[in-house]
Motif scaffolding. Structure first.
Motif, PDB file in Angstrom:
ATOM      1  N   GLY A 292       0.500  11.013   4.967  1.00 36.41           N
ATOM      2  CA  GLY A 292       1.870  10.519   4.780  1.00 36.41           C
ATOM      3  C   GLY A 292       2.928  11.472   5.286  1.00 36.41           C
ATOM      4  O   GLY A 292       4.114  11.309   4.969  1.00 36.41           O
ATOM      5  N   LYS A 293       2.535  12.449   6.113  1.00 39.59           N
ATOM      6  CA  LYS A 293       3.505  13.431   6.610  1.00 39.59           C
ATOM      7  C   LYS A 293       4.536  12.755   7.523  1.00 39.59           C
ATOM      8  O   LYS A 293       5.739  12.901   7.315  1.00 39.59           O
ATOM      9  N   SER A 294       4.054  12.030   8.524  1.00 39.05           N
ATOM     10  CA  SER A 294       4.994  11.404   9.461  1.00 39.05           C
ATOM     11  C   SER A 294       5.892  10.410   8.749  1.00 39.05           C
ATOM     12  O   SER A 294       7.086  10.320   9.039  1.00 39.05           O
ATOM     13  N   THR A 295       5.326   9.662   7.819  1.00 43.08           N
ATOM     14  CA  THR A 295       6.129   8.687   7.083  1.00 43.08           C
ATOM     15  C   THR A 295       7.230   9.392   6.308  1.00 43.08           C
ATOM     16  O   THR A 295       8.386   8.944   6.298  1.00 43.08           O
TER      17      THR A 295
ATOM     18  N   ARG B  90       0.847  -1.189   0.000  1.00 39.63           N
ATOM     19  CA  ARG B  90       0.000   0.000   0.000  1.00 39.63           C
ATOM     20  C   ARG B  90       0.886   1.244   0.000  1.00 39.63           C
ATOM     21  O   ARG B  90       1.675   1.444   0.925  1.00 39.63           O
TER      22      ARG B  90
ATOM     23  N   GLY C  23      -3.220  11.014   7.900  1.00 36.31           N
ATOM     24  CA  GLY C  23      -3.034   9.872   7.012  1.00 36.31           C
ATOM     25  C   GLY C  23      -2.470  10.235   5.659  1.00 36.31           C
ATOM     26  O   GLY C  23      -2.342   9.385   4.781  1.00 36.31           O
TER      27      GLY C  23
ATOM     28  N   VAL D 283       1.869   4.798   0.648  1.00 35.92           N
ATOM     29  CA  VAL D 283       1.410   5.874   1.535  1.00 35.92           C
ATOM     30  C   VAL D 283       2.147   7.184   1.274  1.00 35.92           C
ATOM     31  O   VAL D 283       1.667   8.247   1.635  1.00 35.92           O
TER      32      VAL D 283
END
Ligand code: ADP
Ligand code: MG
Lengths: 270, 308
Positions: B44-47, B19, B42, B21
């Motif tokens: 995708g900022k932290s990722t 998936r 959700g 992100v």
């Protein structure tokens, strides 16, 4: 003077461990266990020999306690007990870093993961080895008291042989602790969860290895926990000291390598 | 003019078990800006931030921080301070002891610990156990930890998350003052109102994709003209004139809203063109769309794009 960069993780971890609760439990618990085990050894030592089963440690005899290595026989008996404790301690350390999320904070200051976790493990190992010295001293003191109670002669304990035997017993215990510690750290690194790691570690190294030992005679020669027990007891009939140390070290090295490869590669998501 | 880029990524992508992100993100963050990294939960900022910090490995694409490749975080993290998601410290240790651990690990002089504690206003409670801290204090300790290395790049992931209104106000003030110290700041948020005031650069993401990035001022000039005329009967002709100039027109009461305006020189031109066809304007002004409205359109556009 600045410490070399490679030692920073060790020093940082020592700061984490420098809490009264941690120091007290580690430096207090091991010596206390050693005193208890010594007392039990002297209390249960037999006057007559019974031939041991394969894989079992030889029976402790009162006459054996009077020999130079009798002084630390109680300490030697402790180290198999210590194994589980050390395993749990190291597992809680490494898996706890993931669960708490502190690992991601630490990794922003030391991104070389093997260096960071390796340093943390080394710090705890140094502390464990220090606790084992205290345990050795406490156990010797307890041995003299117990010898008086059971009329075991102690002349041989003050010889150079006794000192050498104490040194050997310490090294075996330190080696077994390193083995259990590294396995605990590797397991904690792989599962990243204290409860799951405890479940696996305590089940396998507690009852499971011993149950399987009943069913399969090779267990005493190949299972890591049984081999480390053998090391701390100075060898069993199934696997002598040198063999136990070699095979045990190879197994520990194997699981450490797997954990290290996993640590290098896997995303830190906690 | 080539400006030094503090963060640069090309086609940065992360997929968890198939998936995606973070989806082909191209970032270019110039030195010295305070950059808001905005997107709904959700997005995708932290990722993305975890990839910049070497915690998460990109599935594909590449990136550079302070000129160093993402695959070697040890080369640039000594000059980066970061707080990713919630702060995490040893609960039994004091705030000061926790910072000492991090300072020792990073080779930061011990004296810096007291400085950063002072900086975030935690000096008085520094010797209490971390577990006794309020959420706002924990957050501030996290910022203090990020400040330890005197960072050239400061990465903060939703630093106001979970705080009460007073805590949010305090944190905003702290963030503004941090930017004055000079580092390039990359601060993520799902609340636009927050970054609109504090940031001079914006990166907007949604569903792992870049929606817009550039100077906040440029986004704000994407505003509209508000026009009124002497005779309401002229409104249809005025609307036709505006539409001929490729503006979107809507009627609000007796006024027309036309946008988006591209530059500062549009209004006089409109005034002249209206006069030429005999329409006298009673009102002509520029109205900046709030970032939230802009953002809504941008999101709608990108959504429509992905449906097409
Ligand atoms: N470890 C993970 N495994 C699977 N999916 C994840 C993982 N971490 C985050 N995600 C998913 O990736 C998406 C982006 O998450 P995140 O980067 O935390 O977004 P943001 O910080 O913008 O709220 C979310 O849909 C989230 O559910
Ligand atoms: Mg987030």
């Amino acid at each position: 003077m600045k410490a070399p960069a490679a030692l920073r993780p060790v020093r940082a971890q020592l700061l984490v461990l420098r809490r009264p609760a941690v120091l007290g439990s580690l430096l207090g618990l091991l010596p206390a266990l050693a005193v208890v085990a010594t007392s039990i050894s002297f209390a249960t030592a037999d006057a007559f020999a019974v031939p041991p089963e394969p894989g079992e440690r030889p029976e402790l005899l009162l006459s054996a306690l009077a020999r130079p290595d009798g002084m630390t026989a109680g300490f030697a008996a402790t180290s198999s007990l210590l194994g589980m404790l050390v395993l749990v301690l190291f597992l809680a350390l490494t898996a706890g870093e993931h669960g708490r999320g502190t690992l991601r904070m630490l990794l922003t200051r030391e991104p070389r993961r093997l260096r960071l976790v390796g340093g943390q493990v080394l710090a705890v190992l140094l502390l464990t080895w220090a606790a084992l010295i205290l345990a050795l001293v406490a156990s010797i003191a307890a041995a003299f008291v117990a010898a008086g109670l059971r009329d075991v002669p102690t002349e041989a304990w003050t010889s150079a042989d006794a000192l050498r035997a104490a040194g050997t017993d310490y090294l075996r215990a330190a080696g077994a602790a390193a083995g259990y510690g590294l396995i605990g750290s590797a397991l904690g690194t792989l599962v990243r969860s204290v409860p799951v790691g405890l479940g696996i570690g305590v089940t396998w190294f507690g009852p499971l290895e011993h149950l399987l030992q009943e069913a399969w005679t090779g267990a005493s020669r190949w299972f890591p926990g049984l081999l480390m027990e053998s090391v701390s007891a100075g060898g069993t009939t199934a696997s002598g000291l040198a063999r136990s140390a070699t095979v045990g070290a190879a197994l520990v090295a194997g699981i450490v390598l797997v954990a290290a490869a996993d640590l290098r590669r896997r995303d830190v998501l906690s | 003019m080539t400006k030094e880029l503090i963060v640069e990524t090309t086609s940065l992508t992360k997929a968890y078990r198939g998936r995606t992100v973070v989806d082909g993100l191209d970032l270019a963050l110039p030195a010295g800006v305070v950059c808001g990294f905005v997107g709904p939960n959700g997005a995708g900022k932290s990722t993305t931030l975890r990839m910049l910090l070497g915690l998460v490995r990109p599935t594909s694409g590449s990136g550079w921080v302070l000129g160093h490749d993402l695959s070697r975080p040890q080369d640039y993290l000594p000059d980066v301070g970061a707080l990713i998601e919630a702060p995490a410290f040893y609960p039994g240790l004091s705030g000061r002891a926790n910072l000492r651990v991090l300072a020792t690990l990073g080779g930061t002089p011990a004296a810096r610990v007291a400085e950063v504690l002072e900086r975030v206003g935690l000096a008085e409670r520094a010797d209490d156990a971390y577990k006794t801290y309020s959420l706002g204090m924990k957050q501030r300790l996290g910022i203090a930890a990020a400040l330890l290395p005197r960072p050239r790049l400061l990465v903060l992931d939703e630093p106001t998350n979970g705080l009460d209104p007073q805590g949010i106000r305090d944190m905003r003030g702290l963030l503004r003052s941090l930017a004055d110290d000079g580092p390039t700041v990359l601060v993520s948020s799902h609340l636009l109102g927050e970054v609109q005031q504090a940031c001079d650069w914006l990166v907007m993401v949604e569903a792992g994709r870049l929606v817009w990035s550039g100077p906040t001022a440029q986004l704000l000039t994407g505003s509209e003209a508000v026009l009124g005329c002497e005779h309401a009967g002229d409104l249809p002709r005025l609307a036709a004139l505006l539409e001929a100039r490729a503006l979107q027109v809507r009627r609000v009461g007796n006024r027309l809203h036309a946008g988006p305006l591209t530059g500062d020189d549009v209004l006089p031109g409109l005034n002249r063109a209206a006069a030429e066809i005999g329409i006298t304007l009673s009102e002509l002004r520029r109205q900046s769309a709030t970032l939230e409205e802009q953002y809504g359109t941008l999101l709608a556009d990108s959504l429509a794009g992905s449906l097409r």
